[in-house]
Write a protein that holds these residues in place. Structure first.
Motif, mmCIF file in Angstrom:
data_model
loop_
_atom_site.group_PDB
_atom_site.id
_atom_site.type_symbol
_atom_site.label_atom_id
_atom_site.label_comp_id
_atom_site.label_asym_id
_atom_site.label_seq_id
_atom_site.Cartn_x
_atom_site.Cartn_y
_atom_site.Cartn_z
ATOM 1 N N GLU A 35 -19.879 9.526 22.605
ATOM 2 C CA GLU A 35 -21.166 8.911 22.292
ATOM 3 C C GLU A 35 -21.533 7.839 23.312
ATOM 4 O OE1 GLU A 35 -24.687 8.316 19.959
ATOM 5 O OE2 GLU A 35 -23.261 9.950 20.195
ATOM 6 N N MET A 36 -20.566 7.021 23.689
ATOM 7 C CA MET A 36 -20.826 5.958 24.665
ATOM 8 C C MET A 36 -21.173 6.537 26.036
ATOM 9 S SD MET A 36 -20.703 3.111 23.065
ATOM 10 C CE MET A 36 -20.215 1.669 23.990
ATOM 11 N N LYS A 37 -20.545 7.640 26.377
ATOM 12 C CA LYS A 37 -20.827 8.309 27.649
ATOM 13 C C LYS A 37 -22.285 8.777 27.688
ATOM 14 C CE LYS A 37 -19.321 12.344 30.353
ATOM 15 N NZ LYS A 37 -18.404 13.510 30.354
ATOM 16 N N ILE A 38 -22.734 9.409 26.606
ATOM 17 C CA ILE A 38 -24.109 9.915 26.525
ATOM 18 C C ILE A 38 -25.113 8.764 26.563
ATOM 19 C CG2 ILE A 38 -25.783 11.069 24.999
ATOM 20 C CD1 ILE A 38 -23.427 12.809 24.034
ATOM 21 N N ARG A 39 -24.819 7.705 25.823
ATOM 22 C CA ARG A 39 -25.752 6.575 25.757
ATOM 23 C C ARG A 39 -25.894 5.885 27.122
ATOM 24 N NH1 ARG A 39 -25.582 3.383 20.016
ATOM 25 N NH2 ARG A 39 -25.391 5.211 18.661
ATOM 26 N N HIS A 90 -11.247 13.994 11.876
ATOM 27 C CA HIS A 90 -11.179 12.568 11.533
ATOM 28 C C HIS A 90 -10.821 11.753 12.781
ATOM 29 C CE1 HIS A 90 -11.059 9.279 8.742
ATOM 30 N NE2 HIS A 90 -9.814 8.978 9.033
ATOM 31 N N ASP A 91 -11.524 12.067 13.874
ATOM 32 C CA ASP A 91 -11.179 11.510 15.186
ATOM 33 C C ASP A 91 -12.264 10.552 15.671
ATOM 34 O OD1 ASP A 91 -10.319 10.970 17.726
ATOM 35 O OD2 ASP A 91 -10.050 13.052 18.331
ATOM 36 N N TYR A 92 -12.162 9.314 15.264
ATOM 37 C CA TYR A 92 -13.150 8.311 15.646
ATOM 38 C C TYR A 92 -13.124 8.039 17.148
ATOM 39 C CZ TYR A 92 -15.357 3.788 16.365
ATOM 40 O OH TYR A 92 -16.138 2.767 16.853
ATOM 41 N N ASP A 93 -11.939 8.001 17.736
ATOM 42 C CA ASP A 93 -11.798 7.657 19.161
ATOM 43 C C ASP A 93 -12.541 8.640 20.068
ATOM 44 O OD1 ASP A 93 -10.297 5.428 18.611
ATOM 45 O OD2 ASP A 93 -8.376 6.472 18.778
ATOM 46 N N SER A 94 -12.394 9.945 19.802
ATOM 47 C CA SER A 94 -13.065 10.934 20.649
ATOM 48 C C SER A 94 -14.578 10.865 20.460
ATOM 49 C CB SER A 94 -12.556 12.349 20.349
ATOM 50 O OG SER A 94 -13.040 12.798 19.107
ATOM 51 N N PHE A 95 -15.020 10.617 19.214
ATOM 52 C CA PHE A 95 -16.452 10.487 18.973
ATOM 53 C C PHE A 95 -17.013 9.289 19.728
ATOM 54 C CE2 PHE A 95 -19.875 8.315 16.716
ATOM 55 C CZ PHE A 95 -20.862 9.279 16.824
ATOM 56 N N TYR A 96 -16.332 8.175 19.644
ATOM 57 C CA TYR A 96 -16.782 6.950 20.317
ATOM 58 C C TYR A 96 -16.888 7.159 21.831
ATOM 59 C CZ TYR A 96 -16.608 2.219 22.241
ATOM 60 O OH TYR A 96 -16.868 1.095 22.957
ATOM 61 N N THR A 97 -15.877 7.764 22.415
ATOM 62 C CA THR A 97 -15.858 7.992 23.860
ATOM 63 C C THR A 97 -17.020 8.866 24.300
ATOM 64 O OG1 THR A 97 -13.445 7.830 23.866
ATOM 65 C CG2 THR A 97 -14.472 8.860 25.784
ATOM 66 N N ASN A 118 -30.043 15.752 13.417
ATOM 67 C CA ASN A 118 -31.241 15.998 14.220
ATOM 68 C C ASN A 118 -32.404 15.061 13.935
ATOM 69 O OD1 ASN A 118 -30.292 18.245 15.759
ATOM 70 N ND2 ASN A 118 -30.404 19.474 13.899
ATOM 71 N N ILE A 119 -32.159 14.003 13.173
ATOM 72 C CA ILE A 119 -33.218 13.020 12.944
ATOM 73 C C ILE A 119 -33.593 12.384 14.285
ATOM 74 C CG2 ILE A 119 -33.645 10.713 11.971
ATOM 75 C CD1 ILE A 119 -32.112 11.659 9.473
ATOM 76 N N PRO A 120 -34.889 12.218 14.567
ATOM 77 C CA PRO A 120 -35.297 11.698 15.877
ATOM 78 C C PRO A 120 -34.989 10.214 16.072
ATOM 79 C CG PRO A 120 -37.211 12.040 14.488
ATOM 80 C CD PRO A 120 -36.042 12.597 13.740
ATOM 81 N N ASP A 121 -33.732 9.916 16.271
ATOM 82 C CA ASP A 121 -33.255 8.555 16.506
ATOM 83 C C ASP A 121 -31.993 8.669 17.348
ATOM 84 O OD1 ASP A 121 -31.906 6.048 16.262
ATOM 85 O OD2 ASP A 121 -33.039 5.625 14.432
ATOM 86 N N PHE A 122 -31.873 7.856 18.396
ATOM 87 C CA PHE A 122 -30.699 7.992 19.261
ATOM 88 C C PHE A 122 -29.396 7.640 18.538
ATOM 89 C CE2 PHE A 122 -31.653 3.485 19.814
ATOM 90 C CZ PHE A 122 -30.398 2.890 19.876
ATOM 91 N N ARG A 123 -29.511 7.001 17.360
ATOM 92 C CA ARG A 123 -28.312 6.664 16.574
ATOM 93 C C ARG A 123 -27.921 7.769 15.590
ATOM 94 N NH1 ARG A 123 -31.819 2.486 16.180
ATOM 95 N NH2 ARG A 123 -31.343 0.567 17.295
ATOM 96 N N SER A 124 -28.633 8.894 15.602
ATOM 97 C CA SER A 124 -28.409 9.920 14.581
ATOM 98 C C SER A 124 -26.975 10.450 14.577
ATOM 99 C CB SER A 124 -29.410 11.066 14.734
ATOM 100 O OG SER A 124 -29.277 11.692 15.989
ATOM 101 N N SER A 125 -26.367 10.610 15.754
ATOM 102 C CA SER A 125 -24.980 11.092 15.806
ATOM 103 C C SER A 125 -24.033 10.073 15.191
ATOM 104 C CB SER A 125 -24.569 11.368 17.252
ATOM 105 O OG SER A 125 -25.273 12.460 17.773
ATOM 106 N N GLU A 126 -24.245 8.815 15.525
ATOM 107 C CA GLU A 126 -23.410 7.740 14.985
ATOM 108 C C GLU A 126 -23.511 7.672 13.464
ATOM 109 O OE1 GLU A 126 -23.304 2.828 15.058
ATOM 110 O OE2 GLU A 126 -24.590 3.917 16.455
ATOM 111 N N ARG A 127 -24.748 7.741 12.963
ATOM 112 C CA ARG A 127 -24.951 7.638 11.513
ATOM 113 C C ARG A 127 -24.428 8.870 10.786
ATOM 114 N NH1 ARG A 127 -30.958 5.028 12.281
ATOM 115 N NH2 ARG A 127 -30.277 2.861 12.416
ATOM 116 N N THR A 128 -24.558 10.044 11.424
ATOM 117 C CA THR A 128 -24.035 11.267 10.824
ATOM 118 C C THR A 128 -22.517 11.224 10.737
ATOM 119 O OG1 THR A 128 -25.900 12.573 11.628
ATOM 120 C CG2 THR A 128 -23.918 13.787 11.034
ATOM 121 N N PHE A 129 -21.866 10.789 11.819
ATOM 122 C CA PHE A 129 -20.408 10.677 11.803
ATOM 123 C C PHE A 129 -19.967 9.723 10.697
ATOM 124 C CE2 PHE A 129 -16.419 8.625 12.846
ATOM 125 C CZ PHE A 129 -15.606 9.701 13.177
#
Length: 211
Positions: A196-200, A187-194, A139-150
């Motif tokens: 996250e990119m959709k949201i961005r 441990h699913d990087y592919d689903s996270f990437y898909t 929840n850190i106010p940065d659009f990269r927070s999900s990426e950095r948390t993962f």
């Protein structure tokens, strides 16, 4: 070094976190004006004392410092030998390496630390990794927070079970159905990437747009 009084206001009753309705990042609390602000678009609202989701007085400031955690762990596990690794305990020259070596040599059996213990360390007999309040970095106010948390959670999970002894990872969260947390769980990087990119793309964030 972030602006404001607190970067996260969350409800301990239901897990609700204040977020900007336009930018989807958490709102920062400014105590002097008693307002919640988005540091991207400037959206501002007066802070409530009651959670807008469950209508309970459960709003608080997320997070627990390593010193407080060390105290609690020592109370709950008096037989254990606990060592803490953070900016305070590693300020002297060589202290960082000394702590790592002492834990590797089994002089201590519980290591408490900040993000600095999340990657690059190899402890063959470490069988359990625990993460407290995983939502706080989410929840850190940065659009990269999900990426950095993962990245952080996936890295720290790799500290357990590095030899022939199986390892376990426990992540504490108010939001187990969050897509990032679920991707870490499997441990699913592919689903996270898909996802996250959709949201961005929808919200016009990098790498699709320049800010």
């Amino acid at each position: 070094n972030r602006r404001g009084f607190s970067t996260i206001i969350t409800c301990s009753n239901c897990g609700f976190t204040y977020k900007c309705p336009y930018c989807e990042i958490s709102l920062t609390y400014h105590k002097t004006s008693n307002t919640l602000r988005c540091h991207y678009c400037g959206y501002t609202k007066i802070k409530d004392d009651i959670c807008p989701e469950c209508h309970e007085q459960g709003l608080n400031y997320m997070g627990m410092g390593t010193e407080k955690l060390e105290e609690i762990i020592k109370e709950k596990y008096p037989e254990s030998k606990v060592i803490r690794m953070d900016a305070d305990t590693t300020s002297k020259k060589g202290s960082h390496d000394r702590i790592i070596q002492a834990f590797r040599n089994e002089e201590y059996n519980i290591l408490i630390g900040t993000q600095m213990i999340s990657k690059g360390l190899d402890f063959p007999k470490c069988t359990l990794v625990g993460v407290l309040n995983a939502d706080s970095s989410l929840n850190i106010p940065d659009f990269r927070s999900s990426e950095r948390t993962f990245s952080l959670l996936d890295q720290v999970a790799g500290r357990a079970g590095r030899s022939i002894i199986p390892g376990s990872v426990i992540i504490q969260t108010f939001n187990p159905d969050n897509e990032t947390i679920k991707a870490v769980k499997y441990h699913d990087y592919d689903s996270f990437y898909t996802q996250e990119m959709k949201i961005r793309k929808i919200l016009k964030y990098p790498p699709y747009y320049y800010l």
